[in-house]
Write a protein that holds these residues in place. Structure first.
Motif, PDB file in Angstrom:
ATOM      1  N   GLY A  34       0.767  -1.152   0.066  1.00  0.00           N
ATOM      2  CA  GLY A  34      -0.071   0.146   0.055  1.00  0.00           C
ATOM      3  C   GLY A  34       0.962   1.344   0.078  1.00  0.00           C
ATOM      4  O   GLY A  34       2.276   1.186   0.019  1.00  0.00           O
ATOM      5  N   THR A  35       0.217   2.262   0.165  1.00  0.00           N
ATOM      6  CA  THR A  35       1.192   3.476   0.267  1.00  0.00           C
ATOM      7  C   THR A  35       1.601   3.586   1.827  1.00  0.00           C
ATOM      8  O   THR A  35       1.263   2.869   2.682  1.00  0.00           O
ATOM      9  CB  THR A  35       0.281   4.754   0.212  1.00  0.00           C
ATOM     10  N   ALA A  36       2.569   4.432   2.079  1.00  0.00           N
ATOM     11  CA  ALA A  36       3.129   4.676   3.289  1.00  0.00           C
ATOM     12  C   ALA A  36       1.971   5.101   4.471  1.00  0.00           C
ATOM     13  O   ALA A  36       1.992   4.632   5.432  1.00  0.00           O
ATOM     14  CB  ALA A  36       4.138   5.566   3.215  1.00  0.00           C
ATOM     15  N   ALA A  37       1.063   6.086   3.869  1.00  0.00           N
ATOM     16  CA  ALA A  37      -0.052   6.190   4.849  1.00  0.00           C
ATOM     17  C   ALA A  37      -0.885   5.216   5.196  1.00  0.00           C
ATOM     18  O   ALA A  37      -1.570   5.118   6.406  1.00  0.00           O
ATOM     19  CB  ALA A  37      -0.685   7.524   4.224  1.00  0.00           C
ATOM     20  N   THR A  38      -1.305   4.557   4.216  1.00  0.00           N
ATOM     21  CA  THR A  38      -2.171   3.196   4.428  1.00  0.00           C
ATOM     22  C   THR A  38      -1.637   2.081   5.208  1.00  0.00           C
ATOM     23  O   THR A  38      -2.296   1.705   6.409  1.00  0.00           O
ATOM     24  CB  THR A  38      -2.616   2.528   3.153  1.00  0.00           C
ATOM     25  N   VAL A  39      -0.408   1.799   5.102  1.00  0.00           N
ATOM     26  CA  VAL A  39      -0.125   0.494   5.642  1.00  0.00           C
ATOM     27  C   VAL A  39       0.196   1.037   7.453  1.00  0.00           C
ATOM     28  O   VAL A  39       0.338  -0.037   8.180  1.00  0.00           O
ATOM     29  CB  VAL A  39       1.370   0.179   5.185  1.00  0.00           C
ATOM     30  N   ARG A  40       0.249   2.061   7.648  1.00  0.00           N
ATOM     31  CA  ARG A  40       0.570   2.569   9.133  1.00  0.00           C
ATOM     32  C   ARG A  40      -0.806   2.904   9.825  1.00  0.00           C
ATOM     33  O   ARG A  40      -0.842   3.161  11.037  1.00  0.00           O
ATOM     34  CB  ARG A  40       1.492   3.874   9.034  1.00  0.00           C
ATOM     35  N   GLN A  41      -1.947   2.763   9.241  1.00  0.00           N
ATOM     36  CA  GLN A  41      -3.285   3.007   9.714  1.00  0.00           C
ATOM     37  C   GLN A  41      -3.757   2.081  10.887  1.00  0.00           C
ATOM     38  O   GLN A  41      -3.581   0.778  10.493  1.00  0.00           O
ATOM     39  CB  GLN A  41      -4.285   3.298   8.729  1.00  0.00           C
ATOM     40  N   PRO A  42      -4.211   2.580  12.014  1.00  0.00           N
ATOM     41  CA  PRO A  42      -4.837   1.800  13.114  1.00  0.00           C
ATOM     42  C   PRO A  42      -5.817   0.881  12.380  1.00  0.00           C
ATOM     43  O   PRO A  42      -6.071  -0.339  12.769  1.00  0.00           O
ATOM     44  CB  PRO A  42      -5.316   2.576  14.092  1.00  0.00           C
TER      45      PRO A  42
ATOM     46  N   PRO B 215      11.328 -11.222   7.458  1.00  0.00           N
ATOM     47  CA  PRO B 215      11.462 -12.424   8.140  1.00  0.00           C
ATOM     48  C   PRO B 215      10.015 -13.313   7.701  1.00  0.00           C
ATOM     49  O   PRO B 215       8.877 -12.742   8.065  1.00  0.00           O
ATOM     50  CB  PRO B 215      11.423 -12.240   9.594  1.00  0.00           C
ATOM     51  N   GLY B 216      10.335 -14.312   6.978  1.00  0.00           N
ATOM     52  CA  GLY B 216       8.907 -14.993   6.503  1.00  0.00           C
ATOM     53  C   GLY B 216       8.398 -14.733   5.188  1.00  0.00           C
ATOM     54  O   GLY B 216       7.519 -15.221   4.608  1.00  0.00           O
ATOM     55  N   GLY B 217       9.041 -13.485   4.603  1.00  0.00           N
ATOM     56  CA  GLY B 217       8.783 -13.162   3.307  1.00  0.00           C
ATOM     57  C   GLY B 217       8.729 -14.154   2.201  1.00  0.00           C
ATOM     58  O   GLY B 217       7.947 -14.319   1.212  1.00  0.00           O
ATOM     59  N   ASP B 218       9.674 -15.127   2.518  1.00  0.00           N
ATOM     60  CA  ASP B 218       9.770 -15.936   1.237  1.00  0.00           C
ATOM     61  C   ASP B 218       8.815 -16.904   1.149  1.00  0.00           C
ATOM     62  O   ASP B 218       8.827 -17.814   0.095  1.00  0.00           O
ATOM     63  CB  ASP B 218      11.218 -16.826   1.697  1.00  0.00           C
ATOM     64  N   THR B 219       7.927 -17.161   2.323  1.00  0.00           N
ATOM     65  CA  THR B 219       6.737 -17.982   2.047  1.00  0.00           C
ATOM     66  C   THR B 219       5.630 -17.255   1.739  1.00  0.00           C
ATOM     67  O   THR B 219       4.288 -17.765   1.872  1.00  0.00           O
ATOM     68  CB  THR B 219       6.894 -18.761   3.380  1.00  0.00           C
ATOM     69  N   ILE B 220       5.425 -15.922   1.594  1.00  0.00           N
ATOM     70  CA  ILE B 220       4.160 -15.132   0.861  1.00  0.00           C
ATOM     71  C   ILE B 220       3.594 -16.086  -0.084  1.00  0.00           C
ATOM     72  O   ILE B 220       4.260 -16.370  -1.325  1.00  0.00           O
ATOM     73  CB  ILE B 220       4.869 -13.661   0.714  1.00  0.00           C
ATOM     74  N   ASP B 221       2.367 -16.311  -0.014  1.00  0.00           N
ATOM     75  CA  ASP B 221       1.530 -16.872  -1.166  1.00  0.00           C
ATOM     76  C   ASP B 221       0.390 -16.027  -1.651  1.00  0.00           C
ATOM     77  O   ASP B 221      -0.365 -16.114  -2.577  1.00  0.00           O
ATOM     78  CB  ASP B 221       1.354 -18.194  -0.879  1.00  0.00           C
ATOM     79  N   THR B 222       0.175 -15.003  -0.837  1.00  0.00           N
ATOM     80  CA  THR B 222      -1.205 -14.178  -1.131  1.00  0.00           C
ATOM     81  C   THR B 222      -0.552 -12.693  -0.822  1.00  0.00           C
ATOM     82  O   THR B 222       0.095 -12.323   0.158  1.00  0.00           O
ATOM     83  CB  THR B 222      -2.205 -14.298  -0.107  1.00  0.00           C
ATOM     84  N   VAL B 223      -1.017 -11.716  -1.711  1.00  0.00           N
ATOM     85  CA  VAL B 223      -0.331 -10.379  -1.469  1.00  0.00           C
ATOM     86  C   VAL B 223      -1.608  -9.415  -1.736  1.00  0.00           C
ATOM     87  O   VAL B 223      -2.592  -9.542  -2.808  1.00  0.00           O
ATOM     88  CB  VAL B 223       0.642  -9.964  -2.454  1.00  0.00           C
ATOM     89  N   VAL B 224      -2.234  -8.753  -0.818  1.00  0.00           N
ATOM     90  CA  VAL B 224      -3.086  -7.528  -0.700  1.00  0.00           C
ATOM     91  C   VAL B 224      -2.669  -6.362  -1.293  1.00  0.00           C
ATOM     92  O   VAL B 224      -1.700  -5.749  -0.665  1.00  0.00           O
ATOM     93  CB  VAL B 224      -3.551  -7.450   0.704  1.00  0.00           C
ATOM     94  N   LEU B 225      -3.233  -6.104  -2.310  1.00  0.00           N
ATOM     95  CA  LEU B 225      -2.971  -4.748  -3.180  1.00  0.00           C
ATOM     96  C   LEU B 225      -4.077  -3.563  -2.478  1.00  0.00           C
ATOM     97  O   LEU B 225      -5.027  -3.342  -2.940  1.00  0.00           O
ATOM     98  CB  LEU B 225      -3.247  -5.096  -4.714  1.00  0.00           C
ATOM     99  N   ALA B 226      -3.128  -2.940  -1.640  1.00  0.00           N
ATOM    100  CA  ALA B 226      -4.098  -2.145  -0.760  1.00  0.00           C
ATOM    101  C   ALA B 226      -3.972  -0.802  -1.395  1.00  0.00           C
ATOM    102  O   ALA B 226      -3.923   0.175  -0.459  1.00  0.00           O
ATOM    103  CB  ALA B 226      -3.594  -2.262   0.828  1.00  0.00           C
ATOM    104  N   CYS B 227      -3.921  -0.553  -2.507  1.00  0.00           N
ATOM    105  CA  CYS B 227      -4.118   0.833  -3.224  1.00  0.00           C
ATOM    106  C   CYS B 227      -4.586   0.466  -4.501  1.00  0.00           C
ATOM    107  O   CYS B 227      -4.313  -0.354  -5.225  1.00  0.00           O
ATOM    108  CB  CYS B 227      -2.582   1.344  -3.555  1.00  0.00           C
ATOM    109  N   THR B 228      -5.776   1.130  -4.961  1.00  0.00           N
ATOM    110  CA  THR B 228      -6.357   0.931  -6.362  1.00  0.00           C
ATOM    111  C   THR B 228      -5.658   1.197  -7.340  1.00  0.00           C
ATOM    112  O   THR B 228      -5.760   0.570  -8.743  1.00  0.00           O
ATOM    113  CB  THR B 228      -7.608   1.908  -6.359  1.00  0.00           C
ATOM    114  N   HIS B 229      -4.420   1.862  -7.540  1.00  0.00           N
ATOM    115  CA  HIS B 229      -3.461   2.035  -8.522  1.00  0.00           C
ATOM    116  C   HIS B 229      -2.942   0.510  -8.811  1.00  0.00           C
ATOM    117  O   HIS B 229      -2.529   0.328  -9.913  1.00  0.00           O
ATOM    118  CB  HIS B 229      -2.259   2.892  -8.332  1.00  0.00           C
ATOM    119  N   PHE B 230      -2.585  -0.116  -7.840  1.00  0.00           N
ATOM    120  CA  PHE B 230      -1.687  -1.226  -7.737  1.00  0.00           C
ATOM    121  C   PHE B 230      -2.179  -2.460  -8.967  1.00  0.00           C
ATOM    122  O   PHE B 230      -1.384  -3.101  -9.309  1.00  0.00           O
ATOM    123  CB  PHE B 230      -1.423  -1.963  -6.532  1.00  0.00           C
ATOM    124  N   PRO B 231      -3.215  -2.724  -8.799  1.00  0.00           N
ATOM    125  CA  PRO B 231      -3.948  -3.650  -9.887  1.00  0.00           C
ATOM    126  C   PRO B 231      -3.576  -3.573 -11.310  1.00  0.00           C
ATOM    127  O   PRO B 231      -3.488  -4.561 -12.089  1.00  0.00           O
ATOM    128  CB  PRO B 231      -5.380  -3.867  -9.716  1.00  0.00           C
TER     129      PRO B 231
END
Length: 264
Positions: A117-125, A177-193
């Motif tokens: 996501g954007t820096a603002a999105t990933v840090r949101q509560p 840590p653990g990033g090598d086993t990621i199998d699902t990625v959330v595109l948390a910005c409408t630009h990213f698709p």
């Protein structure tokens, strides 16, 4: 309600066109106004106070001028920060865009989910709340990738996205840590698709990408069920700032059924 009352889609740039495409597939007879706040792009490097003030102010003026039947904030950053405030100010139904953590948690096999996501999105509560509600037994790795916003804007205009931006975003998740086993990625910005092909090549096989566009479209269709629509020959885009000479943008908008462009 007037039958020509539009559905207003709002984003910081062109990312919300991915939501518009999914919504039009369900509601082809609706009139749409697409708003790109290009003058303030990107949102992700601004403070929460700046984003909240700008989004609330713009949507208030747009609602007063165009009287939409529904407003969709087709921007994760704006939604996670300003959605509640906009709903308090406007009587128009508001649909927001939130990271698709719930479906990602249901889909993952390894239990490790990446979130771009954007820096603002990933840090949101709000993202913390979604993780606590839907992914407590998973590992959610987050990375702010504002460079992908620029890459998506360029791709939509027919340019080649910077490969270094794609590689950097993927490394930002993989190197945790653990990033090598990621199998699902959330595109948390409408630009990213818009960059799914590039991200797929960089991540390699076995990774599924999830965004919220289809779910948002279904929500809009549900909230407007039973309503009557009349649509003009082409929809309207409103661009803040000076986009009068951006011919590549105009061509891209026409691809999405938008033939009229105005400033704001």
């Amino acid at each position: 309600m007037r039958t020509d009352a539009p559905i207003l889609m709002f984003d910081s740039g062109v990312g919300g066109l991915t939501v518009l495409a999914e919504t039009r597939a369900l509601l082809p007879d609706a009139q749409y106004i697409y708003v790109a706040d290009s003058a303030a792009l990107p949102y992700g490097n601004k403070s929460e106070a700046e984003i909240a003030a700008r989004v609330c102010g713009l949507l208030g003026r747009l609602a007063e001028r165009y009287h939409p039947r529904l407003i969709c904030i087709a921007c994760n950053t704006a939604s996670t920060i300003a959605l509640g405030m906009v709903r308090e100010v406007l009587e128009t139904p508001i649909v927001g865009t939130v990271p698709a953590i719930k479906p990602a948690a249901e889909l993952t096999r390894t239990g490790v989910i990446g979130l771009l996501g954007t820096a603002a999105t990933v840090r949101q509560p709000y993202v913390d709340q979604l993780e606590a509600e839907f992914a407590t037994d998973k590992v959610l790795l987050r990375h702010g990738a504002p460079e992908l916003v620029v890459a998506a804007e360029r791709k939509l205009r027919g340019e080649t996205p910077d490969p270094a931006a794609i590689a950097g975003a993927v490394a930002g998740l993989r190197n945790q840590p653990g990033g090598d086993t990621i199998d699902t990625v959330v595109l948390a910005c409408t630009h990213f698709p818009l960059l799914t092909d590039e991200l797929t090549r960089e991540f390699g096989p076995g990774v599924t990408f999830i965004d919220g566009a289809q779910g948002i479209a279904r929500r809009i269709a549900y909230l407007t069920r039973g309503q009557t629509f009349t649509r003009p020959d082409s929809d309207l885009a409103i661009i803040t700032g000076d986009a009068s000479h951006d011919t590549a943008l105009h061509q891209a908008l026409r691809h999405y059924g938008i033939g009229r462009i105005a400033g704001f």
